[in-house]
Enzyme design. Structure first.
Site, PDB file in Angstrom:
ATOM      1  N   ASP A 143    -100.428 -33.451 -94.429  1.00  0.00           N
ATOM      2  CA  ASP A 143    -100.362 -32.069 -94.869  1.00  0.00           C
ATOM      3  C   ASP A 143    -101.066 -31.982 -96.219  1.00  0.00           C
ATOM      4  O   ASP A 143    -101.118 -32.953 -96.961  1.00  0.00           O
ATOM      5  CB  ASP A 143     -98.899 -31.620 -95.002  1.00  0.00           C
ATOM      6  CG  ASP A 143     -98.813 -30.150 -95.402  1.00  0.00           C
ATOM      7  OD1 ASP A 143     -99.472 -29.333 -94.744  1.00  0.00           O
ATOM      8  OD2 ASP A 143     -98.098 -29.833 -96.370  1.00  0.00           O
ATOM      9  N   HIS A 171     -95.533 -24.636-103.878  1.00  0.00           N
ATOM     10  CA  HIS A 171     -95.826 -26.066-103.824  1.00  0.00           C
ATOM     11  C   HIS A 171     -95.324 -26.829-105.037  1.00  0.00           C
ATOM     12  O   HIS A 171     -95.286 -28.054-105.017  1.00  0.00           O
ATOM     13  CB  HIS A 171     -97.330 -26.318-103.600  1.00  0.00           C
ATOM     14  CG  HIS A 171     -98.228 -25.549-104.531  1.00  0.00           C
ATOM     15  ND1 HIS A 171     -98.188 -25.712-105.875  1.00  0.00           N
ATOM     16  CD2 HIS A 171     -99.183 -24.615-104.279  1.00  0.00           C
ATOM     17  CE1 HIS A 171     -99.085 -24.916-106.443  1.00  0.00           C
ATOM     18  NE2 HIS A 171     -99.696 -24.231-105.490  1.00  0.00           N
ATOM     19  N   GLU A 178    -101.553 -29.496 -99.819  1.00  0.00           N
ATOM     20  CA  GLU A 178    -101.206 -28.304-100.601  1.00  0.00           C
ATOM     21  C   GLU A 178    -102.504 -27.845-101.251  1.00  0.00           C
ATOM     22  O   GLU A 178    -103.319 -28.672-101.675  1.00  0.00           O
ATOM     23  CB  GLU A 178    -100.154 -28.633-101.663  1.00  0.00           C
ATOM     24  CG  GLU A 178     -98.825 -29.129-101.112  1.00  0.00           C
ATOM     25  CD  GLU A 178     -98.079 -28.113-100.249  1.00  0.00           C
ATOM     26  OE1 GLU A 178     -98.302 -26.889-100.435  1.00  0.00           O
ATOM     27  OE2 GLU A 178     -97.295 -28.531 -99.379  1.00  0.00           O
ATOM     28  N   HIS A 183     -92.360 -28.459 -98.603  1.00  0.00           N
ATOM     29  CA  HIS A 183     -93.349 -27.943 -99.545  1.00  0.00           C
ATOM     30  C   HIS A 183     -93.758 -28.911-100.613  1.00  0.00           C
ATOM     31  O   HIS A 183     -94.193 -28.549-101.686  1.00  0.00           O
ATOM     32  CB  HIS A 183     -92.912 -26.608-100.135  1.00  0.00           C
ATOM     33  CG  HIS A 183     -93.172 -25.499 -99.167  1.00  0.00           C
ATOM     34  ND1 HIS A 183     -94.386 -25.324 -98.565  1.00  0.00           N
ATOM     35  CD2 HIS A 183     -92.354 -24.562 -98.656  1.00  0.00           C
ATOM     36  CE1 HIS A 183     -94.314 -24.307 -97.732  1.00  0.00           C
ATOM     37  NE2 HIS A 183     -93.090 -23.828 -97.747  1.00  0.00           N
TER      38      HIS A 183
END
Lengths: 123, 730
Positions: free
Chosen positions: B544, B595, B546, B685
């Site tokens: 993932d 984030h 950010e 997050h």
């Protein structure tokens, strides 16, 4: 007629003794302090014998020995190598490159004088 | 539905037949009887009989009806008792046979049918008991296996040598934390990937070691095996790309169930790795020293001998004599200097000879206090301990020495409290054993120092002096008059800077990492096309990112990359990648609450140009998985030109796969899917937190996809392409 001996060594502490010994033996002595000067002196002065140290600044004793032996006109110059390197491999290398004798430090001055006399055909 | 409607209709027919049959039989019998009687009578008699019967026809009919009704009821009950009960029993038994339902059959019908039901019930009970027994045995066996594996993992984790086990393809199926640390030192991007791109379950050992070298070693191991050697191992030394020297010992892992009379087949191999870069440097240094000492001394001795022999001649004058004496003085000085130098060098290299280990100073002090109190009933306390101090010690002998000294203090001087102090002074550790009380004589101290150490009833072949020498340290007694305090002082070596970090690595993380998976011993089916390979057997990098915003083409940048791996169907939490990235632009305030990355956090971070190659190495040979992968991939792809790093492996998207599995659901957000699939969401997050959740979601999706006939990577990608969500463009 006295013989001409060239001493090629960069260590003054051994040169003092070698010079004294050779003169006492009745030889004419000249001295150089590195490999390049040794080769030059051998070519110009054509000594009867060279006491050649292996570890010198510039050309090493091995290189000088090889260069001298490559020159037919210098075939009469006797080479006695002196070295602090005592390994078999160094001895073998010295004789392979054309040294007439090889002595390892420390050596007895009597033996050295005998060896020099023998090489010069004075014994 | 079917049984509720169909069964009664079926029963009714047969039951009806059973009820009606006696009436029909009676009617037929009467009819045939009537016809036969009529055939034997004269026409006159027939008329008389007809005249006789006609007025009583109603009576006859009534008799028939009554009789057939009674008989019908009788045959019906017989049918229910004999036939219907058996049929029902058979049907129920069939249900028992085909399902795992645990149920008593109701006994009804005749005694024989009841007995039959009873027997079936007993059989069913026996079956479930057997099943439970087998399940228990399987559980016990797998618990045993699990325990042994845990024991092995624990053992491996404690080893100070690095161990890596590979299958014949060179894929890693076990490694210990020491190996992880060592590979970290080999990594060309240690700060970024932390060596995780080199070591990990299922990764290839050939990323570190030359394939030809390993193949050669394997060959010689195999030859030794065939000759029947007891220890068929091979050794080699190799340089790595990062310029380190590794000594590798290889031992075979043999096939357990290969034929006894044949040479055992190889299943894989164990590598024990030693980083000898430092040893090698030390040894070269030692060689140089030795060489200096012998050849340097030869020259000096030569000079000395010549000068001395010249002095023996009678014919030298005073000045000459002085020159030779000068030579002698000079050379003696030079030789003394050389010997002193060699001695001090030697002391420094000596300490590598006794195997000393890194230990946190505070741990050593705590252990010493515990043992002193346990063995001598004398209180022991830490008075001043530098918490950041790492020692390089032989902890066993050092602890013995400390406990022994405290024991003599307690026994001979009635000391009831000793204190330990550990500080760093002039590049060394100073460990003091302190007590309040009278002074002691030098003779006593020397005696204690040179007496063999007693531990309980045993006397060890070891003195305090030996222990001190082992550490290249020093030991003495001192008295602080002002405080009326006496102390034994020990000087000990500190661990090198790099080694401290290594050791700190071991205590990281609270759970023991899962660093083995023997299922990987099975040879992989590399030959099959990737698209045809089954989802359950592939290795995945789940990641993932950010970002500063949603639009990479408008200048939004990646600020964090997090990833974890799935190998052999399991999430490898310890095998992770997490890196902040300096976006070289501002981070919009709107995103910060989501984030949690503030501008100051990325100031010292590397830029995407150096992070992407490290991440690419981490993700090599795996399938990429991300939630809403198109978004992350677009950020990666826009950097291809700048970084030269191309992510061309297949990509799976958990959002699309979720839409394949649950097409009726409105939301395919990560949190919604996680909730639907029962995945606990922790630490969302952060890039790594989201990657972990995505990985767990993905693992739950695989069996759900299989229910829909989607087994291979190719099928999964095709199905994902066909969902509605796949047509939304970013």
């Amino acid at each position: 007629m006295s013989k001409h001996v060239l001493i090629a060594d960069d260590e003054p502490n051994i040169v003092i003794s070698l010079e004294f010994l050779m003169k006492r033996e009745g030889h004419r002595v000249s001295i150089v302090r590195d490999g390049d000067a040794a080769l030059q002196a051998i070519r110009s002065e054509r000594p009867d014998l060279v006491l050649l140290d292996v570890m010198m600044p510039g050309r090493s004793g091995f290189e000088v020995c090889q260069a001298v032996r490559a020159d037919e006109t210098l075939a009469a110059v006797k080479i006695l190598m002196l070295s602090a390197k005592g390994r078999d491999t160094d001895l073998a290398k010295g004789s392979a490159l054309g040294a007439d004798a090889y002595m390892t430090k420390p050596f007895s001055t009597r033996e050295l004088a005998d060896k020099v006399r023998e090489l010069l055909g004075l014994a | 539905m079917r049984s509720a409607l169909g069964a009664p209709v079926n029963l009714d027919k047969r039951e009806l037949a059973a009820v009606l049959a006696p009436g029909v039989v009676l009617a037929l019998a009467a009819l045939i009887g009537g016809v036969l009687i009529a055939a034997t009578l004269e026409p006159a008699d027939r008329a008389v009989l007809a005249a006789l019967l006609e007025p009583r026809a109603a009576l006859l009919l009534l008799g028939w009806l009554l009789l057939s009704g009674a008989l019908g009821a009788l045959t019906r009950s017989g049918y229910l008792r004999w036939v219907a009960a058996s049929a029902r029993l058979a049907e129920e038994a069939r249900v028992l046979l085909t399902t795992d339902v645990q149920r008593e059959l109701t006994a009804e019908g005749s005694g024989e049918t009841r007995a039959l039901a009873e027997v079936i019930n007993q059989l069913a009970q026996q079956r479930s008991a057997l099943r439970a027994d087998i399940a228990a045995q399987v559980r016990a066996a797998s618990r045993g296996v699990e325990q042994e594996r845990n024991r092995l993992a624990a053992l491996m984790a404690e080893l100070t040598q690095s161990v890596v086990v590979c299958n014949l393809d060179g894929r890693i199926l076990l490694y210990n934390s020491r190996a992880r640390t060592q590979f970290r030192a080999l990594s060309s991007a240690p700060a970024l990937a932390d060596g995780a791109e080199l070591i990990g379950l299922g990764r290839s050992i050939y990323a570190v070691l030359d394939r030809a070298l390993v193949a050669h070693a394997l060959e010689s191991v195999q030859q030794r095996l065939q000759r029947g050697a007891a220890h068929p191992s091979a050794q080699f030394v190799t340089g790595t790309r990062a310029g380190q020297l590794l000594r590798v010992q290889m031992s075979p892992v043999r096939e357990i169930d290969s034929d006894a009379d044949q040479a055992p087949a190889l299943n894989g191999f164990v590598l024990m790795l030693d980083n000898i870069t430092r040893d090698f440097a030390d040894e070269s240094e030692r060689d140089r020293l030795l060489n200096d000492l012998t050849e340097g001394s030869r020259a000096s001795l030569g000079n000395l001998q010549a000068a001395v022999e010249m002095l023996d001649f009678d014919d030298r004058d005073g000045a000459t004599r002085e020159r030779f004496l000068g030579v002698i003085r000079d050379e003696v000085r030079a030789m003394s200097r050389r010997v002193t130098e060699a001695a001090s060098h030697n002391a420094q290299t000596l300490k590598t000879r006794w195997p000393l280990e890194d230990m946190l100073g505070a741990d050593l002090v705590a252990a010493a206090c515990r043992r002193i109190e346990a063995q001598h009933g004398c209180r022991a306390a830490a008075s001043e301990v530098d918490p950041a101090l790492w020692l390089k010690v032989d902890s066993y002998s050092l602890l013995q020495a400390l406990v022994y000294l405290a024991g003599r203090l307690a026994g001979e001087y009635d000391v009831t409290l000793v204190q330990l102090r550990l500080v760093q002074v002039d590049g060394r550790a100073r460990l003091d054993l302190m007590w309040t009380g009278p002074s002691m004589s030098t003779e006593t101290v020397v005696g204690w120092e040179t007496d063999a150490i007693r531990s309980g009833d045993a006397t060890l072949a070891l003195t305090v002096r030996d222990v001190v020498e082992r550490h290249d340290g020093a030991f003495w007694f001192e008295r602080e008059r002002v405080r009326h305090q006496s102390l034994f002082r020990l000087l000990l070596p500190l661990a090198g800077a790099g080694e401290q970090l290594d050791a700190a690595q071991f205590v990281r993380g609270d759970s023991r990492p899962e660093v083995y998976d023997f299922d990987l011993f099975r040879p992989s089916e590399q030959v099959r096309e990737l698209a045809d390979r089954r989802l359950v057997e592939l290795a995945y990098t789940v990641f993932d990112t950010e970002t500063t915003g949603l639009d990479p083409s408008a200048g939004d940048e990646i600020i964090q990359v997090g990833a974890t791996r799935i190998v052999a169907g399991k999430l490898r939490r310890e095998d992770c990648f997490e890196q902040l990235v300096n976006p070289q632009r501002d981070i919009p305030a709107a995103g910060i609450p989501i984030h949690g990355i503030r501008p100051e956090m990325v100031v010292g971070a590397p830029t995407i140009a150096s992070v992407l190659p490290a991440f690419h190495a981490f993700a090599q040979d795996t399938v990429l998985v991300a939630h809403n992968a198109a978004f992350d991939m677009r950020f990666l792809q826009l950097k291809e030109a700048q970084t030269g790093v191309v992510f061309d492996q297949p990509v799976l998207d958990t959002l699309l796969l979720s839409a394949v599995v649950h097409p009726q659901q409105d939301s395919h957000g990560l949190e919604a899917i996680a909730e639907r699939l029962g995945v606990t969401v922790l630490g969302r997050h952060t890039a790594l937190g989201d990657a972990m959740v995505t990985a767990e979601v993905f693992l739950k999706l695989i069996p759900l996809l299989a229910e829909r006939g989607i087994h291979t990577l190719g099928q999964a990608r095709e199905a994902a392409q066909q969902t509605y969500y796949a047509r939304i463009s970013y």
